[in-house]
Design a protein around this motif. Sequence first.
Motif, PDB file in Angstrom:
ATOM      1  N   UNK A  93      -6.831   7.095   1.087  1.00  0.00           N
ATOM      2  CA  UNK A  93      -6.166   6.632   2.312  1.00  0.00           C
ATOM      3  C   UNK A  93      -4.930   5.846   1.944  1.00  0.00           C
ATOM      4  N   UNK A  94      -5.122   4.786   1.167  1.00  0.00           N
ATOM      5  CA  UNK A  94      -4.025   4.019   0.581  1.00  0.00           C
ATOM      6  C   UNK A  94      -4.467   3.540  -0.794  1.00  0.00           C
ATOM      7  N   UNK A  95      -3.496   3.326  -1.671  1.00  0.00           N
ATOM      8  CA  UNK A  95      -3.781   2.688  -2.948  1.00  0.00           C
ATOM      9  C   UNK A  95      -2.917   1.442  -3.070  1.00  0.00           C
ATOM     10  N   UNK A  96      -3.315   0.551  -3.967  1.00  0.00           N
ATOM     11  CA  UNK A  96      -2.599  -0.708  -4.165  1.00  0.00           C
ATOM     12  C   UNK A  96      -1.529  -0.511  -5.229  1.00  0.00           C
ATOM     13  N   UNK A 139      -4.324  -3.367  -8.592  1.00  0.00           N
ATOM     14  CA  UNK A 139      -3.314  -2.311  -8.412  1.00  0.00           C
ATOM     15  C   UNK A 139      -3.570  -1.103  -9.304  1.00  0.00           C
ATOM     16  N   UNK A 140      -3.284   0.064  -8.748  1.00  0.00           N
ATOM     17  CA  UNK A 140      -3.415   1.316  -9.483  1.00  0.00           C
ATOM     18  C   UNK A 140      -2.072   1.812 -10.013  1.00  0.00           C
ATOM     19  N   UNK A 144       0.819  -1.199   0.000  1.00  0.00           N
ATOM     20  CA  UNK A 144       0.000   0.000   0.000  1.00  0.00           C
ATOM     21  C   UNK A 144       0.853   1.249   0.000  1.00  0.00           C
ATOM     22  N   UNK A 145       0.332   2.273  -0.660  1.00  0.00           N
ATOM     23  CA  UNK A 145       1.024   3.557  -0.674  1.00  0.00           C
ATOM     24  C   UNK A 145       0.040   4.634  -0.228  1.00  0.00           C
ATOM     25  N   UNK A 146       0.444   5.539   0.670  1.00  0.00           N
ATOM     26  CA  UNK A 146      -0.480   6.586   1.138  1.00  0.00           C
ATOM     27  C   UNK A 146      -1.051   7.390  -0.020  1.00  0.00           C
ATOM     28  N   UNK A 147      -2.326   7.744   0.101  1.00  0.00           N
ATOM     29  CA  UNK A 147      -2.999   8.502  -0.941  1.00  0.00           C
ATOM     30  C   UNK A 147      -3.990   9.453  -0.278  1.00  0.00           C
ATOM     31  N   UNK A 148      -3.981  10.701  -0.713  1.00  0.00           N
ATOM     32  CA  UNK A 148      -4.848  11.707  -0.093  1.00  0.00           C
ATOM     33  C   UNK A 148      -6.324  11.387  -0.268  1.00  0.00           C
ATOM     34  N   UNK A 200       9.580  -3.276   3.357  1.00  0.00           N
ATOM     35  CA  UNK A 200      10.002  -1.938   3.762  1.00  0.00           C
ATOM     36  C   UNK A 200      11.122  -1.428   2.866  1.00  0.00           C
ATOM     37  N   UNK A 201      12.004  -2.330   2.441  1.00  0.00           N
ATOM     38  CA  UNK A 201      13.071  -1.948   1.518  1.00  0.00           C
ATOM     39  C   UNK A 201      12.490  -1.682   0.134  1.00  0.00           C
ATOM     40  N   UNK A 202      11.571  -2.541  -0.294  1.00  0.00           N
ATOM     41  CA  UNK A 202      10.934  -2.352  -1.599  1.00  0.00           C
ATOM     42  C   UNK A 202      10.201  -1.016  -1.658  1.00  0.00           C
ATOM     43  N   UNK A 203       9.529  -0.670  -0.567  1.00  0.00           N
ATOM     44  CA  UNK A 203       8.796   0.596  -0.534  1.00  0.00           C
ATOM     45  C   UNK A 203       9.759   1.774  -0.723  1.00  0.00           C
ATOM     46  N   UNK A 204      10.908   1.705  -0.062  1.00  0.00           N
ATOM     47  CA  UNK A 204      11.899   2.777  -0.209  1.00  0.00           C
ATOM     48  C   UNK A 204      12.416   2.839  -1.640  1.00  0.00           C
ATOM     49  N   UNK A 205      12.615   1.667  -2.253  1.00  0.00           N
ATOM     50  CA  UNK A 205      13.106   1.644  -3.631  1.00  0.00           C
ATOM     51  C   UNK A 205      12.088   2.254  -4.591  1.00  0.00           C
TER      52      UNK A 205
END
Length: 529
Positions: free
Chosen positions: A468-471, A502-503, A461-465, A522-527
Amino acid sequence: MRQHFTISEWAVEGPHPLIETTVPELLEQTADDAGERIALVDGHPDPLHRHRWTYAELLDEARLAASALNRRFAPGDRVALWGANRPEAVFAQLGAALAGIIVVTVNPQYRERELLHLLRQSRAAGILHDPTFRGADLGAMIASIRADLPELHTTWHVDELRDRAEPQALSSTTRSPTAPGDPYLLIYTSGTTGVAKGALLHHRGVVNAPMAFARRAGFHTGDTWINTLPLFHTSGAVMAVIGSIAMRSRHVLMPHFDAGLFLDLVETEQGTLSVMVPTMISAVLNEIQDHPRDTRSLRTIAVGGAGVPPLLCRRARAALGCEVSVVYGQTEVHGVITQTRPSDSEEDQAESIGQPLPGVELKIVGPDGAPVPVGGPGELCTRGYQTMLGYFDMPSATDDTVDAEGWLHSGDIAVMDARGYVAIRGRSKDLIIRGGENIHPQEIEHVLESCDAVAEAAVLGRPDDHWGEIVVAAIVPRPGQDASPERLHAHCRAQLAAFKTPQQWHLVAELPRTPSGKVMKHVLREQLD
């Protein structure tokens, strides 16, 4: 109000006065005491088609539905309810209660693969469904998987219940005997494992939990509840449908969420309470800015389902003139277990999920299972009347969630302050919450990895205004294969609901892994960031 906790544990002081009743008894008693009061309003966009039912008429409709169900099903059978928000679905849900039948709620966005899992795992004897939903032929989908469901012996359109009732249905007051601890609803949740599990909810919890929520929200007898949320969710089937009956109030059922329609209903039906996810509130604020309405009747908006931005609460108070109540809960606890009061400070509304509701025990535990000092992070656990009976036919999953002492482990990391106010600090699992919908990445990863163009997939998930979150999906493509976003999107949509698809898509050479082979998200998210 309690003060000065030193350990993160909230105990119930003295006996909590529960209403020891069932949904049929509640409905019958309310119809006897307030039979001429409006119970249900079809929130149709056209006021000329906005039908209304009194409590006496609601009971009649439930009895007709029960009569039809009794002709094909036995008490304790599980019958799925698959369709949009419609009064007929409310009649079916209440009729099932009178017949002693367990309702299996199903998201109408589901496709064949998802529907098959729910019907097979619940061992459903029947399904009541709408003919179509957003252009999809629901009957055709059922027919395509019928051969894999030997226990499913009846499929009816939900509209058929009235015509299938016995002629003497309204003259008979007999119904299947039920007790407060008996099962009533089977609501599936992705939880934190990726496999949809059916939380078996009982009459005692279904009646009492929404009452506790409504009272803290400042909702009173005779008020009007504008229901924006779907009937396959606990927020719709339990909190709105049963909560409005328990409070002898008026339930305005929206066919689907639309910000303009919501504001029209608040204005014309004098709505006092609504439960929303942050995405909905944002849409309402945008709509009222462009097209002002009279919202003076609106007293409280309860908000949950994802992280609640403090600015959103402030904007809602200013634009709508109402108070905000932040809620936290799970399907497994019949809805809400902690909640802020409308009178709480802006700081408490912004930084906490409130205090536990009456009758709820709560503790924040460390790795050793003992409550941590106040302010220390740990897993949020609850115990009390509101705990589910268990996951249907999944004893191991139940034991993993509810321990031998009756504590339900939420999987969420939280802290509690000295006053008993709780705040969520994170999720111990990878659950994504998009617009109030729980999504587990593992299910989507399995679907993606069934595509011949995908060697490996990781979903997060990634934060989205807005949502809330998107896939978001990271894909390691197979050499020489078409792993275009268009193809992967079509592959997912053939097997998954739209909200799970997924979006955002990212093609990567490899996924970061631990020495044991686990993906380090957590590493993938940073990448990806």
